[in-house]
Each structure stands twice: as C-alpha cells, then as structure tokens.
Write a protein that holds these residues in place. Structure first.
Motif, PDB file in Angstrom:
ATOM      1  N   ALA A  43       0.811  -1.218   0.000  1.00  0.00           N
ATOM      2  CA  ALA A  43       0.000   0.000   0.000  1.00  0.00           C
ATOM      3  C   ALA A  43       0.841   1.263   0.000  1.00  0.00           C
ATOM      4  O   ALA A  43       0.546   2.233  -0.716  1.00  0.00           O
ATOM      5  CB  ALA A  43      -0.939  -0.006   1.212  1.00  0.00           C
ATOM      6  N   ILE A  44       1.926   1.278   0.793  1.00  0.00           N
ATOM      7  CA  ILE A  44       2.718   2.498   0.935  1.00  0.00           C
ATOM      8  C   ILE A  44       3.368   2.936  -0.379  1.00  0.00           C
ATOM      9  O   ILE A  44       3.295   4.125  -0.735  1.00  0.00           O
ATOM     10  CB  ILE A  44       3.756   2.342   2.065  1.00  0.00           C
ATOM     11  N   PRO A  45       4.018   2.050  -1.153  1.00  0.00           N
ATOM     12  CA  PRO A  45       4.597   2.491  -2.432  1.00  0.00           C
ATOM     13  C   PRO A  45       3.552   3.087  -3.367  1.00  0.00           C
ATOM     14  O   PRO A  45       3.815   4.091  -4.045  1.00  0.00           O
ATOM     15  CB  PRO A  45       5.205   1.212  -3.002  1.00  0.00           C
ATOM     16  N   MET A  46       2.352   2.482  -3.405  1.00  0.00           N
ATOM     17  CA  MET A  46       1.305   3.008  -4.283  1.00  0.00           C
ATOM     18  C   MET A  46       0.811   4.366  -3.804  1.00  0.00           C
ATOM     19  O   MET A  46       0.574   5.281  -4.606  1.00  0.00           O
ATOM     20  CB  MET A  46       0.147   2.020  -4.359  1.00  0.00           C
ATOM     21  N   LEU A  47       0.644   4.497  -2.493  1.00  0.00           N
ATOM     22  CA  LEU A  47       0.202   5.781  -1.948  1.00  0.00           C
ATOM     23  C   LEU A  47       1.226   6.878  -2.208  1.00  0.00           C
ATOM     24  O   LEU A  47       0.869   8.004  -2.590  1.00  0.00           O
ATOM     25  CB  LEU A  47      -0.045   5.648  -0.440  1.00  0.00           C
ATOM     26  N   TRP A  48       2.513   6.551  -2.024  1.00  0.00           N
ATOM     27  CA  TRP A  48       3.556   7.536  -2.252  1.00  0.00           C
ATOM     28  C   TRP A  48       3.595   7.966  -3.726  1.00  0.00           C
ATOM     29  O   TRP A  48       3.757   9.155  -4.032  1.00  0.00           O
ATOM     30  CB  TRP A  48       4.906   6.985  -1.817  1.00  0.00           C
ATOM     31  N   SER A  49       3.430   7.018  -4.614  1.00  0.00           N
ATOM     32  CA  SER A  49       3.414   7.326  -6.048  1.00  0.00           C
ATOM     33  C   SER A  49       2.295   8.299  -6.375  1.00  0.00           C
ATOM     34  O   SER A  49       2.470   9.237  -7.170  1.00  0.00           O
ATOM     35  CB  SER A  49       3.262   6.031  -6.849  1.00  0.00           C
ATOM     36  N   LYS A  50       1.138   8.087  -5.788  1.00  0.00           N
ATOM     37  CA  LYS A  50      -0.001   8.975  -6.046  1.00  0.00           C
ATOM     38  C   LYS A  50       0.204  10.346  -5.396  1.00  0.00           C
ATOM     39  O   LYS A  50      -0.177  11.382  -5.942  1.00  0.00           O
ATOM     40  CB  LYS A  50      -1.296   8.335  -5.538  1.00  0.00           C
ATOM     41  N   ILE A  51       0.836  10.349  -4.200  1.00  0.00           N
ATOM     42  CA  ILE A  51       1.056  11.616  -3.483  1.00  0.00           C
ATOM     43  C   ILE A  51       1.917  12.564  -4.305  1.00  0.00           C
ATOM     44  O   ILE A  51       1.646  13.777  -4.378  1.00  0.00           O
ATOM     45  CB  ILE A  51       1.704  11.335  -2.105  1.00  0.00           C
ATOM     46  N   SER A  62      -3.106  12.038   4.653  1.00  0.00           N
ATOM     47  CA  SER A  62      -3.803  11.684   5.881  1.00  0.00           C
ATOM     48  C   SER A  62      -3.830  10.167   6.062  1.00  0.00           C
ATOM     49  O   SER A  62      -3.658   9.655   7.180  1.00  0.00           O
ATOM     50  CB  SER A  62      -5.238  12.235   5.840  1.00  0.00           C
ATOM     51  N   VAL A  63      -4.010   9.444   4.973  1.00  0.00           N
ATOM     52  CA  VAL A  63      -4.038   7.974   5.032  1.00  0.00           C
ATOM     53  C   VAL A  63      -2.668   7.435   5.423  1.00  0.00           C
ATOM     54  O   VAL A  63      -2.549   6.567   6.298  1.00  0.00           O
ATOM     55  CB  VAL A  63      -4.480   7.388   3.674  1.00  0.00           C
ATOM     56  N   ILE A  64      -1.615   7.956   4.772  1.00  0.00           N
ATOM     57  CA  ILE A  64      -0.248   7.519   5.103  1.00  0.00           C
ATOM     58  C   ILE A  64       0.051   7.766   6.577  1.00  0.00           C
ATOM     59  O   ILE A  64       0.606   6.910   7.279  1.00  0.00           O
ATOM     60  CB  ILE A  64       0.785   8.271   4.229  1.00  0.00           C
ATOM     61  N   ARG A  65      -0.337   8.940   7.043  1.00  0.00           N
ATOM     62  CA  ARG A  65      -0.100   9.285   8.454  1.00  0.00           C
ATOM     63  C   ARG A  65      -0.780   8.282   9.383  1.00  0.00           C
ATOM     64  O   ARG A  65      -0.190   7.807  10.354  1.00  0.00           O
ATOM     65  CB  ARG A  65      -0.635  10.692   8.733  1.00  0.00           C
ATOM     66  N   ASP A  66      -2.026   7.937   9.071  1.00  0.00           N
ATOM     67  CA  ASP A  66      -2.759   7.008   9.926  1.00  0.00           C
ATOM     68  C   ASP A  66      -2.194   5.595   9.855  1.00  0.00           C
ATOM     69  O   ASP A  66      -2.202   4.865  10.855  1.00  0.00           O
ATOM     70  CB  ASP A  66      -4.240   6.995   9.547  1.00  0.00           C
ATOM     71  N   ILE A  67      -1.702   5.191   8.696  1.00  0.00           N
ATOM     72  CA  ILE A  67      -1.080   3.864   8.579  1.00  0.00           C
ATOM     73  C   ILE A  67       0.182   3.812   9.438  1.00  0.00           C
ATOM     74  O   ILE A  67       0.439   2.827  10.131  1.00  0.00           O
ATOM     75  CB  ILE A  67      -0.748   3.532   7.106  1.00  0.00           C
ATOM     76  N   LEU A  68       0.962   4.874   9.408  1.00  0.00           N
ATOM     77  CA  LEU A  68       2.187   4.913  10.200  1.00  0.00           C
ATOM     78  C   LEU A  68       1.868   4.857  11.693  1.00  0.00           C
ATOM     79  O   LEU A  68       2.600   4.261  12.481  1.00  0.00           O
ATOM     80  CB  LEU A  68       2.986   6.177   9.885  1.00  0.00           C
ATOM     81  N   LYS A  69       0.747   5.456  12.079  1.00  0.00           N
ATOM     82  CA  LYS A  69       0.359   5.427  13.485  1.00  0.00           C
ATOM     83  C   LYS A  69      -0.066   4.036  13.909  1.00  0.00           C
ATOM     84  O   LYS A  69       0.215   3.593  15.014  1.00  0.00           O
ATOM     85  CB  LYS A  69      -0.806   6.396  13.726  1.00  0.00           C
TER      86      LYS A  69
END
Length: 547
Positions: A43-51, A62-69
C-alpha cells in the motif's frame, strides 16, 4: 515470490481501496485504513506514487499518516521515499494549507531530523494559524535538546503575539489557534528538554495532608492512625492530618494515597482561569521547593488529574486549558509534562465547586511493592490490608494460619504485615497462582508454605488455628451460581482444617450463598459479619469460630 498476476490483483485491490476513500464516511474510512495497514508493504509504495503525482494529495497524506500510526512501518516508508526526501519536504510549501498540515503529521511519524530545516522554514513562513501547531509537533518528534531551546524562544514569541490579539475581542478563532500552538509547544519542549528530577528531602515542620480512603473504611484508618499517635479528622475527600514524618504515615496500610491540600484552594468556582490563579497564589512552587532538593530553578514536571461525578463534564478540554494557564502563570517553574511528571495537581469537583490537592511522586509509596504478580481475580492489596485490620482483635501471634484459596498470596502477606504468626500455609488449585504467590512472598520477605492442590482433596498434617481467605465468586451469572457445590463442600471442610476454638475469616461477595451453606453447621459459630464495600461490590467477612 508473488506472481505477476497476483501482484496485479493486489495492486488493483489497493487502488480500489484508495479510490473508495474519496466517498467514504468516517467508519468506512477507518475500515479501509485498517485493510491498507495490513498490507502496508504494497500500500505504501502506491500511496507515495499517487502523493507525488496528484495535484492535491491532502487525503492521501492523511491515510499515510494514519497507517504509520497504526502499524509503525516507518522503515518501509523511508525505503520507499529513498533519496526523494525533498519531494516530501516540498509539500510543506503546497498551496493547500491542509496538505501542509497533513504532511507535518507524516514527517512527525518518521521522526527524521533531516526534515528539521524544512519544518522551521515552513513554520516561519506559515500564514495560517491553524496549521502552525502541526509544524511544532513534527519538530518535537524529529528534534533534540537543541531544538527544545529553540522551541522555548518560539513559545515566548507566541505569548507576545497572543497579548496583541487579546486587545481585539473579535479574534476568538485566532486565540483558539494560538492556544493550540502553545499547547503543542509545551508538549514538544517537554519531550525534547532534558528532565531534571528533584530529590525529595522531606518536611521540617508538620504540614496538612489528606489520606484518601478506599471502601469507606474511615474509622478503621482513624484507628490505625491513632495507634501511630497521629490525629486525624474526617473531611469530604478523606482524612485530614498534620504530620512531617512520612515513614511513620506509610506504616499505615489501610489508606489509599497521600495528597497535600493547597492553602485556600477549597470550594473554587469551576473555571480554569480562577483555579490556575489560586494554585499559583497558594505558592505551590514554594511548597515544592521547600520539600525538594536540587536546583530551585529547574521546573517541576506535572500533570493535571481531574475527578468529578458529573459525566457531562468536558474533562480533556478543562485539563488542557488549566495546564496551559498554569504553565503561563508559573513563568516556567511548572511544566505540563504528562509523560514525565513528578507532581500531580489533583482537582476534585463537586456541584461546580473545586478543591485542589498535590500528589508527590519523588517520595515513593512502597507499601505494596511486593505485588509484582497477580491474577484476574486477585484482591486489591489495600482491600486485603483493610480486611485483615478489621479482624485484628481475633488474631493470635502463635497461630498456624491457612489460606485455602490463596491466589497470589495477598491475604497471607497482609496477615504477616499486621502481626506475627507461627506459620503461614497457602493452598490453591492453580499452579499459576502458586507461582505468583511464590514470587510475591519472596519480595515481601514473608515465609509461606505454598501448595498447588485442590483444597477439597488437601489433607494437612495437622489442624490450623486460623483460616483467612478470599473465596471465589461469580459476579456474571444472574440465574445460577457455579460455585454452589464448591461453597457447600468447602463449608463441610472448615471444621476439619481448624481446631476447636480456632477461627475462620471468610471474605466473599457471595453473602447469601455462604449464609445458605452455613445453615445446619452447628459446629461453626458466626461471631460477626463485617461489610467491606469495594467499588461496585459489597463483600462481607464472616467471622466464624469452630466449636
């Protein structure tokens, strides 16, 4: 290894989850983030690519932040970013202030000091007050003691700006955001500044103290205090005493905790500004300096504890506002430090009127330090001390004592703490309980013969003089008590274990059940029934003598 088709299917599923976030409500969003968190490696590589490709990545950050938490996959995210940290830093200059706010949350979770310069620059150029506290929190997570000093200067600047804004009554929203920033600065400073622990040195003269009481056992504690030549007076919040010898006070085992009332901080209006001002006027800092050594200029870390019976009170907001006000009025001598405090400011509210007490942590209450191991059904050690104290007049220093349901050994240890005995024996069917009792008794320096066996099958070498026990109970069933047979068989065994003239002290919340099983046992005389209130439960001690 994941096959190409499998990888494609995973990517399609993650893409679908990300797309669905755009139309989801809070509950659905939480469920989607949980699913993405479970597969954060993909999920993280795909989210970063879109960001880094989308024009406005506010929601994705916001999603990345919550996943890291949730899962703390910082290593994975750092590897994904690689050498492109500047792309994440660049988002601190994004035109959308909520993007800037959310990227601060992501950077804060990374706790990477390489982002500090970008955070300071963005903070200094930020024109939206509601975003500024986010930079502060991120600096608090990424920085060091050096940054703690920088944040102190920033705090001074914010306070100066606040004074200017106070002159304009229309700036209610502005003041709200300034308060958020000050609270964030306080927390970040607390996190980054080295903690100076003060050494408790005691009192030269008697000071007022409040002993809080469990289970409404005021008279029992008053009796215990009187035995130590300490005068006590019952007040609304406990028992008020005046004393300087803490060692002597802590030889009493039936009180819950020791607090210090602040002078004139009684029946205060429920208003955080009034309460904070009265706390400072009562010279709380002078009181703390008088009973502690070390540098008098080092701030005391504290936390606020708010107790009220009013379920409609907004506790967190009150605590936050009061802490901020105390920090300001104390001029740095008190520092709100919920993660590393040595003082607790206790606010007790009744009918809109508040009293203020101080609890000190530099002097440790070690009365029950032996209880390192317990079970879900273990009795509270203070309740055990109260139970033992309440039967003191029947105890004999030459007694052989048995606890047939000894659990973690608390009742026997408290029996030993109160007075001498010839021997102590603990029996329990569960080996886990015997293991816990073995450790606890060694820590308490109490010699107990511990036996893992069903008490109904246990055959002692001889009879005992005293039986003290906390009986098993069933507080869940409303129609049938699963302990009926146990209680019945156990009652038949009491006179086998205890010699004629010996005593049995049965602590149980199953009052009616035990009364029922006692009927017909003419060999057991009920001398007294003692009620010991304990939270929502009302246990009783049955004082029995074997004829």
């Amino acid at each position: 290894m994941i096959e190409l088709n499998d990888k494609s299917e995973i990517n399609n599923k993650i893409t679908a989850f990300i797309e669905s976030l755009k139309t989801s409500d809070d509950k659905q969003r939480s469920a989607i983030i949980n699913k993405l968190s479970l597969d954060y490696n993909n999920a993280i590589p795909m989210l970063w690519s879109k960001i880094i490709t989308e024009e406005n990545p506010r929601a994705l950050l916001s999603v990345i932040r919550d996943i890291l938490k949730k899962e703390k996959p910082r290593g994975m995210f750092k590897r994904t970013i690689g050498n492109s940290k500047e792309k994440l830093s660049a988002l601190l200059s994004h035109s959308d202030p909520k993007v800037r706010k959310n990227v601060c949350g992501v950077i804060g979770e990374l706790a990477d000091p390489s982002y500090l310069e970008a955070l300071y620059n963005a903070y200094n150029s930020e024109d939206k007050l509601f975003v500024r506290y986010s930079y502060v929190l991120a600096i608090g997570n990424c920085g060091s003691a050096v940054d703690g000093e920088k944040l102190k200067k920033m705090f001074e600047d914010v306070v100066a700006n606040e004074k200017d804004s106070m002159e304009d009554d229309t700036l209610v929203t502005t003041n709200k955001h300034i308060n958020e920033e000050k609270l964030a600065l306080t927390r970040a400073i607390d996190k980054l500044s080295p903690t100076v622990h003060h050494e408790f040195k005691g009192f030269d003269t008697p000071v007022p103290m409040l002993l809080t009481i469990m289970n409404y056992q005021y008279q029992l504690t008053l009796t215990e205090l009187d035995e130590k030549w300490i005068d006590g007076k019952i007040v609304d919040d406990g028992i008020l005493i005046s004393e300087k010898d803490l060692e002597k006070i802590y030889t009493c085992r039936t009180f819950y905790e020791l607090l210090y009332p602040l002078a004139d901080c009684v029946d205060l209006e429920f208003n955080y500004k009034i309460i904070a001002a009265e706390i400072i006027n009562a010279d709380i800092v002078g009181f703390l300096n008088n009973c502690h050594a070390n540098d008098a200029n080092a701030p005391f870390g504290y936390r606020v504890e708010f107790k009220t019976m009013d379920l409609n009170r907004e506790r967190s907001e009150f605590v936050k506002n009061l802490s901020r006000e105390i920090d300001e009025l104390s001029n740095g001598t008190l520092r709100n430090s919920p993660s590393a405090y040595e003082v607790e400011v206790r606010i007790i509210e009744r009918n809109n009127l508040c009293s203020v007490y101080v609890k000190l942590y530099a002097f440790k209450d070690n009365r029950f330090d032996y209880r390192k191991n317990d079970l879900a059904t273990s009795i509270n050690p203070i309740t055990a001390a109260i139970a033992i104290k309440s039967i003191e007049r029947w105890l004999n220093p030459n007694s052989k004592v048995i606890d047939p349901f000894c659990g973690a050994g608390t009742m026997l240890i408290e029996r030993a703490k109160l007075g001498e005995s010839e021997s102590l024996t603990g029996v329990d069917i569960y080996r886990e309980a015997i293991s816990a009792a073995t450790i606890n008794s060694k820590l308490a320096n109490v010699d107990i013969d511990l036996i893992a066996e069903d008490i109904l099958e246990f055959i002692p070498y001889g009879q005992f003089d005293e039986m003290i026990t906390n009986m098993p109970f069933d507080n869940k069933s409303t129609t049938h008590n699963k302990y009926v047979d146990l209680y019945t068989e156990f009652a038949n065994k009491i006179s086998e274990f205890i010699r004629p003239g010996g005593m049995a002290f049965i602590y149980t919340i199953e009052k009616q059940l035990f009364k029922d099983v006692l009927s017909g046992h003419d060999e057991l005389e009920l001398l007294q029934e003692i009620k010991i209130e304990s939270g929502r439960l009302t246990p009783h001690i049955f004082v029995l003598q074997v004829k």
